[in-house]
Design a protein around this motif. Sequence first.
Motif: not given
Length: 156
Positions: A94-96, A101-103, A107-109
Amino acid sequence: AAETPVVSGFIVSAMMLVSVVAGWGVLPLRRRIGTLACFVTALVMQTALIFVLAASVHPFVIALLGLRMVPDAIARPFILEVVQPRIDSHYRATYLSVQSLAGRIVLAVALFVTAFAVQETEAGAMLPLDVILPWYGVAGGVLIVFVLVKSRWLKS
């Protein structure tokens, strides 16, 4: 245009092959320079590649794209090495996943902001990458300085 998939596939395959070869040398590199220096080296490589892409449109740059996955080959094993002992096994995936997802969100932003920064000119041409990419390089440079300052602060 018909050969684009073949050329693109060849370039991605070359990037993967180069990263595998680089991965073989990661442990000796860490023994020589340390884990933090490996992370910083990976970040410097990514930032330098951004600046090179911004500075040139020469076909030679395609050869440098072979290095695109090397920073991940350097950093990823050590990220897993640091994460595994600190997080319970049933939370690790889950952490990974959240980290990934955060990465992707970052990138999307970044792409979203870039899309608004790119304006069509009167001739219909888009703002060239050599104008946009240096800003990403500057952001990478700021991140490098932040990591170095933060790591020095943690040591003291």
